[in-house]
Design a protein around this motif. Structure first.
Motif, PDB file in Angstrom:
ATOM      1  N   ARG A 121      -6.105 -41.920 -14.826  1.00  0.00           N
ATOM      2  CA  ARG A 121      -6.025 -40.531 -14.361  1.00  0.00           C
ATOM      3  C   ARG A 121      -5.586 -39.872 -13.356  1.00  0.00           C
ATOM      4  O   ARG A 121      -5.503 -38.794 -13.042  1.00  0.00           O
ATOM      5  CB  ARG A 121      -7.747 -40.155 -14.160  1.00  0.00           C
ATOM      6  CG  ARG A 121      -8.647 -40.512 -15.669  1.00  0.00           C
ATOM      7  CD  ARG A 121     -10.022 -40.632 -15.512  1.00  0.00           C
ATOM      8  NE  ARG A 121     -10.547 -41.381 -14.110  1.00  0.00           N
ATOM      9  CZ  ARG A 121     -11.792 -41.437 -13.805  1.00  0.00           C
ATOM     10  NH1 ARG A 121     -12.808 -40.835 -14.166  1.00  0.00           N
ATOM     11  NH2 ARG A 121     -12.066 -42.219 -12.831  1.00  0.00           N
ATOM     12  N   THR A 155      -1.351 -49.602 -14.560  1.00  0.00           N
ATOM     13  CA  THR A 155      -2.582 -49.437 -14.823  1.00  0.00           C
ATOM     14  C   THR A 155      -3.387 -50.717 -15.354  1.00  0.00           C
ATOM     15  O   THR A 155      -4.467 -50.744 -15.331  1.00  0.00           O
ATOM     16  CB  THR A 155      -2.860 -48.470 -16.086  1.00  0.00           C
ATOM     17  OG1 THR A 155      -1.984 -49.100 -17.178  1.00  0.00           O
ATOM     18  CG2 THR A 155      -2.144 -46.990 -15.487  1.00  0.00           C
ATOM     19  N   SER A 158       0.758 -38.778 -12.887  1.00  0.00           N
ATOM     20  CA  SER A 158       1.382 -37.835 -13.807  1.00  0.00           C
ATOM     21  C   SER A 158       2.787 -37.968 -13.713  1.00  0.00           C
ATOM     22  O   SER A 158       3.306 -38.914 -12.957  1.00  0.00           O
ATOM     23  CB  SER A 158       1.023 -36.385 -13.148  1.00  0.00           C
ATOM     24  OG  SER A 158       1.991 -36.351 -12.139  1.00  0.00           O
ATOM     25  N   ASP A 207      -6.127 -46.086 -11.358  1.00  0.00           N
ATOM     26  CA  ASP A 207      -6.481 -45.421 -12.201  1.00  0.00           C
ATOM     27  C   ASP A 207      -5.771 -44.299 -12.935  1.00  0.00           C
ATOM     28  O   ASP A 207      -5.179 -43.668 -12.516  1.00  0.00           O
ATOM     29  CB  ASP A 207      -7.648 -44.617 -11.320  1.00  0.00           C
ATOM     30  CG  ASP A 207      -8.619 -43.565 -12.252  1.00  0.00           C
ATOM     31  OD1 ASP A 207      -8.412 -43.555 -13.352  1.00  0.00           O
ATOM     32  OD2 ASP A 207      -9.495 -43.269 -11.775  1.00  0.00           O
ATOM     33  N   ARG A 219      -0.284 -33.501 -18.019  1.00  0.00           N
ATOM     34  CA  ARG A 219       0.114 -34.370 -16.840  1.00  0.00           C
ATOM     35  C   ARG A 219       1.781 -34.744 -17.107  1.00  0.00           C
ATOM     36  O   ARG A 219       2.349 -35.349 -16.179  1.00  0.00           O
ATOM     37  CB  ARG A 219      -0.437 -35.730 -17.087  1.00  0.00           C
ATOM     38  CG  ARG A 219      -1.993 -35.740 -16.427  1.00  0.00           C
ATOM     39  CD  ARG A 219      -2.265 -35.596 -15.152  1.00  0.00           C
ATOM     40  NE  ARG A 219      -3.469 -35.855 -14.656  1.00  0.00           N
ATOM     41  CZ  ARG A 219      -4.378 -34.525 -14.415  1.00  0.00           C
ATOM     42  NH1 ARG A 219      -3.703 -33.501 -14.658  1.00  0.00           N
ATOM     43  NH2 ARG A 219      -5.586 -34.680 -14.229  1.00  0.00           N
ATOM     44  N   ASP A 243      -2.288 -37.422 -20.824  1.00  0.00           N
ATOM     45  CA  ASP A 243      -2.543 -35.934 -21.406  1.00  0.00           C
ATOM     46  C   ASP A 243      -1.181 -35.271 -21.112  1.00  0.00           C
ATOM     47  O   ASP A 243      -0.657 -35.208 -20.292  1.00  0.00           O
ATOM     48  CB  ASP A 243      -3.507 -35.539 -20.340  1.00  0.00           C
ATOM     49  CG  ASP A 243      -4.103 -34.225 -20.908  1.00  0.00           C
ATOM     50  OD1 ASP A 243      -5.178 -34.261 -21.603  1.00  0.00           O
ATOM     51  OD2 ASP A 243      -3.405 -33.259 -20.723  1.00  0.00           O
ATOM     52  N   LEU A 261     -10.534 -36.344  -8.504  1.00  0.00           N
ATOM     53  CA  LEU A 261      -9.615 -36.248  -9.570  1.00  0.00           C
ATOM     54  C   LEU A 261      -8.648 -35.214  -9.732  1.00  0.00           C
ATOM     55  O   LEU A 261      -9.298 -34.101  -9.237  1.00  0.00           O
ATOM     56  CB  LEU A 261     -10.427 -36.450 -10.834  1.00  0.00           C
ATOM     57  CG  LEU A 261     -11.112 -37.837 -11.195  1.00  0.00           C
ATOM     58  CD1 LEU A 261     -11.862 -37.492 -12.283  1.00  0.00           C
ATOM     59  CD2 LEU A 261     -10.188 -38.747 -11.283  1.00  0.00           C
TER      60      LEU A 261
END
Ligand code: SER
Length: 605
Positions: A124, A114, A127, A122, A156, A153, A189
């Motif tokens: 986002r 990242t 996962s 990205d 994920r 998150d 996304l």
């Protein structure tokens, strides 16, 4: 804004640069062909050449290692031609040999993927999965927490079972839970809570971090490795596709120029281009280049057969597009140019690679047409959904060089099946005939010095089996052996790694018998009587009714061993030398392999 394009070599160098900055020693790729005598045909994972170091051996590069490893897997060969499967691939790997563990491994993966200084993906779109736990090891909450602490998150992070999150090198050997990293391949996304478990189709695996702290001894037993290791693997092809948001590997710099060349060669030759055929040629040829570079030559057995199959399948795909002229070495040149600055094996073998491709293509092109006509004749006479007999498949192989798998493919395209068992029998009969020939040759060569070495090692095998049974129990039997003038290799059933004391005891047993001296006698006896008496033998159903037995009796009059055996053996222990076990390792589930030598020095005890 125009999307940034990533070149695969640029990704690979960044990867090495990153791990070098984290104090990793960068080592060259090992050849595709594993170390001599490995039961594996090819390296199928980046960690494979490092196996001894996971088991505790010291690596000269230290405890942090990284590289790009050439790998070859043929298990998915029939999938090649789709968007992502390859036979040959390059694996980026970083390893901790008893040094860092989960925290550094996860944090560094995240940083490399990242950070804008590195790949700049990205976050986002990322996962992960972690191990949900079972009888072997607990739920990996630690890894989940580490991912969470990086800002990922919790939606994920998916906990999954051993099918997804346990990595093992084989049925036995190093293994452990892993955490896998995925990249979102759909548009926009990913929705909240989307991960590999909820949405498997839209997440592509890009990296696997294995926390290798166990060694599997058998189905039910795991032991801890001497140290906790990390083994990570990131397929260069996958990460290149992901970063470029490409539809498939053939649209990236890895293949694009080769694909263009195939298209132009097909049209120049007035053929009809088919994308799947083009992809198969591109993939198989890339694998062939590296195999030849690593010393494999086309043949009808083992590694050479795989190479032959790859080249011939590529030629048939060209033939399907109506290209009947040789095109392989022309394509080979593009790959050589691509790889010669990366792999010394390609650079140093440029001429050989092209020559072997040319030879194999010339051989096969001259028979493929006739073979296909013959195949059509054979299949015409079959009913719909009929079967091509084993003998017919063997005939196509023997006379026209059609590998079994190619005939199977041709058959299935014509709604026919093949009799694989019948083919194997025809092949085995053929091989048996030539093997008998070899035995005669071996006997004829007995007078030379090399054969004397083999004979001594052969007698040592009998002594050693007796020693192993004496130390490990009478359930042990021979599961295979192979002797060269330099060493013996011997497989036997036993579920665990031998301890150094056990190894020493076996060595001592054999050396005691050699030092004491023994007589060795050959007799003949009925198979039934020999079996009832408990004479050793491994292939009872293959022996004739009257069997030959070698009996070793030591100078104390004790029977050391009695085995069914074709011989030959030494007349006396005088010049055998000192017996030494140089390697003890697994050779598949429940089978151990010993390699041993006879050192020519006087035994003092
Ligand atoms: N050995 C693991 C794999 O092949 C990680 O390198 O996926």
């Amino acid at each position: 804004m125009k999307e940034r394009k990533y070149n695969s070599r640029e990704i690979a160098s960044k990867y090495l640069e990153f791990f070098k900055a984290k104090d990793h020693a960068i080592i060259p790729s090992a050849p595709l062909v594993p170390e001599e005598d490995s039961p594996l045909l090819f390296n199928i994972a980046g960690m494979q050449p490092l196996m001894p170091y996971f088991l505790g051996k010291k690596h000269p590069g230290g405890v942090r290692i990284a590289n790009i490893q050439k790998c070859l897997r043929t298990i998915d060969i029939n999938e090649v031609g789709d968007d992502s499967h390859c036979t040959f691939f390059e694996m980026l790997g970083n390893w901790s040999l008893g040094d860092y563990f989960k925290k550094e491994s996860i944090y560094w993966s995240w940083e490399f993927l990242t950070s804008h200084k590195w790949l700049g993906l990205d976050p986002r779109l990322i996962s992960v999965t972690v191990f949900e736990g079972n009888n072997d090891a607990p739920r990996d909450n630690e890894s989940a927490k580490l991912w969470g602490s990086l800002g990922l998150d919790y939606g994920r992070i998916a906990f999954m079972g051993s099918d997804d999150n346990w990595w093992a090198v084989g049925e036995t050997g190093p293994c452990g839970p892993d955490t896998e990293i995925f990249y979102w391949i759909n548009k926009g996304l990913p929705p909240v809570g989307s991960n590999k478990k909820t949405d498997p189709e839209n997440w592509m695996e890009i990296w696997n971090n294995v926390f290798m702290e166990f060694n599997r001894l058998n189905k039910t037993t795991l032991e801890r490795l001497p140290k906790r290791n990390v083994d990570t693997g990131m397929g260069l092809e996958r990460i290149t596709v992901a970063l470029n948001r490409a539809k498939n590997i053939y649209q990236t710099d890895l293949f694009i120029d080769v694909m263009e060349k195939i298209l132009s060669l097909v049209t120049q030759n007035k053929g009809f281009y088919q994308e799947r055929s083009g992809r198969i040629i591109a993939d198989h040829l890339r694998a062939a280049i590296h195999l030849i570079g690593d010393g494999v030559l086309p043949s009808n057995i083992g590694r050479g057969y795989v190479l032959r199959r790859l080249i011939r399948r590529a030629i048939r795909e060209a033939y399907k597009m109506k290209v009947e002229k040789p095109i392989m070495s022309e394509l080979g040149r593009i790959y050589i140019k691509k790889f010669k600055n990366i792999y010394i094996s390609v650079d140093q073998n440029q001429t050989k690679i092209l020559e072997e491709l040319q030879k194999e293509e010339a051989k096969f092109t001259s028979t493929i047409k006739k073979g296909i006509i013959e195949f059509e004749k054979i299949s015409r006479d079959k009913n719909k959904e009929g079967v091509i007999s084993g003998k017919e498949v063997f005939y196509l192989f023997e006379t026209f060089g059609f590998p079994l798998e190619m005939t199977a493919e041709l058959a299935s395209e014509n709604n026919l099946a093949i009799d694989k068992k019948g083919y194997e029998k025809a092949l085995a009969d053929h091989q048996e005939k030539s093997r008998a020939n070899k035995t005669i040759k071996f006997k004829g060569g007995l007078a030379d010095r090399d054969s004397k070495e083999v004979i001594s090692l052969h007698t040592a095998c009998h002594l050693m089996l007796a020693g192993i049974r004496w130390i490990l129990g009478n359930d042990i039997y021979q599961a295979g052996s192979n002797i060269t003038p330099d060493r013996l290799r011997f497989d036997f059933n036993y579920p665990k790694k031998l301890t150094s004391q056990q190894i020493k005891k076996i060595e001592d047993f054999v050396n005691r018998k050699i030092a004491m001296g023994f007589s060795i006698k050959k007799t003949k006896e009925s198979k039934k009587a020999a079996r009832t008496r408990g004479v050793m033998g491994s292939f009872w159903n293959k022996y004739p009714d009257l069997v030959q037995i070698y009996k070793i009796v030591d100078k104390n009059g004790e029977i050391v061993s009695e085995e069914i055996c074709g011989g030959p053996h030494v007349d006396s222990s005088k010049n055998m030398g000192k017996f030494r076990i140089i390697k003890e390792e697994s050779s598949g589930s429940g089978v151990r392999r010993i390699k041993a030598i006879l050192q020519k020095e006087k035994i003092l005890n």
